[in-house]
Enzyme design. Structure first.
Site, PDB file in Angstrom:
ATOM      1  N   HIS A 125       0.824  -1.214   0.000  1.00 46.00           N
ATOM      2  CA  HIS A 125       0.000   0.000   0.000  1.00 46.00           C
ATOM      3  C   HIS A 125       0.865   1.273   0.000  1.00 46.00           C
ATOM      4  O   HIS A 125       1.920   1.336   0.604  1.00 46.00           O
ATOM      5  CB  HIS A 125      -0.917   0.006   1.234  1.00 46.00           C
ATOM      6  CG  HIS A 125      -0.139   0.108   2.518  1.00 46.00           C
ATOM      7  ND1 HIS A 125       0.203   1.313   3.078  1.00 46.00           N
ATOM      8  CD2 HIS A 125       0.407  -0.848   3.302  1.00 46.00           C
ATOM      9  CE1 HIS A 125       0.898   1.102   4.172  1.00 46.00           C
ATOM     10  NE2 HIS A 125       1.041  -0.204   4.332  1.00 46.00           N
TER      11      HIS A 125
ATOM     12  N   HIS B  24      11.832  -1.054 -12.931  1.00 49.09           N
ATOM     13  CA  HIS B  24      11.558  -2.492 -13.043  1.00 49.09           C
ATOM     14  C   HIS B  24      11.651  -3.105 -11.652  1.00 49.09           C
ATOM     15  O   HIS B  24      12.711  -3.059 -11.020  1.00 49.09           O
ATOM     16  CB  HIS B  24      12.599  -3.112 -13.986  1.00 49.09           C
ATOM     17  CG  HIS B  24      12.517  -4.606 -14.103  1.00 49.09           C
ATOM     18  ND1 HIS B  24      13.461  -5.351 -14.750  1.00 49.09           N
ATOM     19  CD2 HIS B  24      11.595  -5.501 -13.656  1.00 49.09           C
ATOM     20  CE1 HIS B  24      13.144  -6.633 -14.703  1.00 49.09           C
ATOM     21  NE2 HIS B  24      12.015  -6.748 -14.033  1.00 49.09           N
TER      22      HIS B  24
HETATM   23  O1  JB2 Z   1      19.820  -0.653 -26.183  1.00 48.16           O
HETATM   24  C1  JB2 Z   1      19.194  -1.312 -27.035  1.00 48.16           C
HETATM   25  C2  JB2 Z   1      18.531  -2.529 -26.720  1.00 48.16           C
HETATM   26  N1  JB2 Z   1      18.388  -3.250 -25.576  1.00 48.16           N
HETATM   27  C3  JB2 Z   1      17.620  -4.319 -25.902  1.00 48.16           C
HETATM   28  N2  JB2 Z   1      19.095  -0.896 -28.342  1.00 48.16           N
HETATM   29  C4  JB2 Z   1      18.400  -1.618 -29.303  1.00 48.16           C
HETATM   30  N3  JB2 Z   1      18.331  -1.165 -30.546  1.00 48.16           N
HETATM   31  N4  JB2 Z   1      17.762  -2.751 -29.015  1.00 48.16           N
HETATM   32  C5  JB2 Z   1      17.829  -3.202 -27.748  1.00 48.16           C
HETATM   33  N5  JB2 Z   1      17.292  -4.276 -27.213  1.00 48.16           N
HETATM   34  C6  JB2 Z   1      16.467  -5.231 -27.945  1.00 48.16           C
HETATM   35  O2  JB2 Z   1      15.497  -5.768 -27.085  1.00 48.16           O
HETATM   36  C7  JB2 Z   1      17.288  -6.392 -28.495  1.00 48.16           C
HETATM   37  O3  JB2 Z   1      17.266  -6.303 -29.883  1.00 48.16           O
HETATM   38  C8  JB2 Z   1      16.583  -7.650 -28.052  1.00 48.16           C
HETATM   39  O4  JB2 Z   1      16.157  -8.412 -29.152  1.00 48.16           O
HETATM   40  C9  JB2 Z   1      15.353  -7.163 -27.295  1.00 48.16           C
HETATM   41  C10 JB2 Z   1      15.207  -7.832 -25.953  1.00 48.16           C
HETATM   42  O5  JB2 Z   1      16.351  -7.615 -25.180  1.00 48.16           O
HETATM   43  P1  JB2 Z   1      17.058  -8.790 -24.419  1.00 48.16           P
HETATM   44  O6  JB2 Z   1      17.085  -9.991 -25.301  1.00 48.16           O
HETATM   45  O7  JB2 Z   1      18.336  -8.234 -23.892  1.00 48.16           O
HETATM   46  O8  JB2 Z   1      16.192  -9.170 -23.188  1.00 48.16           O
HETATM   47  P2  JB2 Z   1      14.760  -8.740 -22.618  1.00 48.16           P
HETATM   48  O9  JB2 Z   1      14.707  -7.271 -22.528  1.00 48.16           O
HETATM   49  O10 JB2 Z   1      13.685  -9.419 -23.359  1.00 48.16           O
HETATM   50  O11 JB2 Z   1      14.809  -9.387 -21.190  1.00 48.16           O
HETATM   51  C11 JB2 Z   1      15.602  -8.875 -20.140  1.00 48.16           C
HETATM   52  O12 JB2 Z   1      14.769  -8.184 -19.215  1.00 48.16           O
HETATM   53  C12 JB2 Z   1      13.717  -8.993 -18.667  1.00 48.16           C
HETATM   54  C13 JB2 Z   1      12.854  -8.112 -17.798  1.00 48.16           C
HETATM   55  C14 JB2 Z   1      16.271 -10.080 -19.453  1.00 48.16           C
HETATM   56  O13 JB2 Z   1      17.146  -9.617 -18.473  1.00 48.16           O
HETATM   57  C15 JB2 Z   1      15.216 -10.985 -18.859  1.00 48.16           C
HETATM   58  O14 JB2 Z   1      15.836 -12.058 -18.162  1.00 48.16           O
HETATM   59  C16 JB2 Z   1      14.313 -10.195 -17.921  1.00 48.16           C
HETATM   60  N6  JB2 Z   1      13.275 -11.058 -17.422  1.00 48.16           N
END
Ligand code: JB2
Length: 202
Positions: free
Chosen positions: A131, A140
């Site tokens: 609350h 996050h």
């Molecule tokens: O700075 C960035 C960037 N960071 C992530 N610039 C650009 N252009 N693209 C970025 N991305 C994009 O987000 C990447 O292309 C990637 O395909 C997509 C997802 O990022 P990532 O694979 O690093 O993870 P996520 O964000 O899906 O998951 C993270 O955060 C979640 C909350 C992980 O740490 C997970 O374990 C966590 N649960």
């Protein structure tokens, strides 16, 4: 009427967000991601192109499903679109809590009365926001983290998996609180904090 949603990002977080959208009765119709080939499937949702292609899908709502807090902020500024807020139906939300647009509330998260959650936050799986907490935009709260009553968290801060924060403390913007940390006093300088009790390590 169900919403059609374009998901920005096609990593692990996108899989969670796609589930939230589907379970809420809406439709994830495509992914935009700079690093994935067109046609790649994320769960059962196809990659439609790079992020810049968002301009071609103006009739849809969008959600940024990327864990990087600073990048979510950057994208939200440059995309003038309608934002979708993804709330998994197993989450428990007080009628007296507020959740701003673009935020994700994952399965079994709890947001209790008087809490307010900013824009494009992630309240991840099983996180507890007690609350009267106030969570700044682009932050996050990781899975199973617990914020006791009246905690405030600044913008772009990450509270790590399983971390706990004692009641009525304030954690400033752009901090990282490590996995399992126990925060027992307020944090007013940006940095990385870890351990029990949590101390600054960077
Ligand atoms: O700075 C960035 C960037 N960071 C992530 N610039 C650009 N252009 N693209 C970025 N991305 C994009 O987000 C990447 O292309 C990637 O395909 C997509 C997802 O990022 P990532 O694979 O690093 O993870 P996520 O964000 O899906 O998951 C993270 O955060 C979640 C909350 C992980 O740490 C997970 O374990 C966590 N649960």
């Amino acid at each position: 009427m169900s919403e059609s949603v374009i998901v920005i990002g096609g990593g692990g977080h996108a899989k969670v967000v796609i589930d939230c959208i589907r379970k809420a009765g809406d439709r994830a119709v495509g992914i935009l991601d700079d690093a994935l080939e067109m046609g790649t499937m994320v769960s059962d949702v196809p990659v439609l192109g790079k992020i810049d292609a968002f301009k071609s899908y103006r009739e849809h709502k969008f959600i940024i499903a990327i864990g990087n807090n600073a990048f979510r902020r950057e994208l939200s500024k440059k995309m003038d679109v309608r934002w979708y807020t993804a709330i998994h139906p197993s989450a428990i939300l007080s009628a007296y809590a507020s959740i701003d647009e673009g935020t994700v509330v994952a399965p079994r998260a709890v947001v209790n009365a008087g809490a307010s959650i900013g824009r494009h936050c992630i309240i991840n799986t099983g996180a507890i926001i007690e609350h009267d907490c106030a969570i700044g935009s682009f932050s996050h709260i990781s899975p199973a983290a617990a914020l006791a009553g009246g905690v405030t968290v600044g913008e772009e801060t990450q509270i790590g998996i399983g971390a706990s924060v004692k009641n009525r403390l304030a954690i400033c913007q752009r901090c990282t609180v490590g996995a399992g940390a126990v925060v027992v006093k307020s944090i007013d300088e940006e940095g990385v904090y870890a351990g029990v009790p949590a101390r600054r390590i960077k």
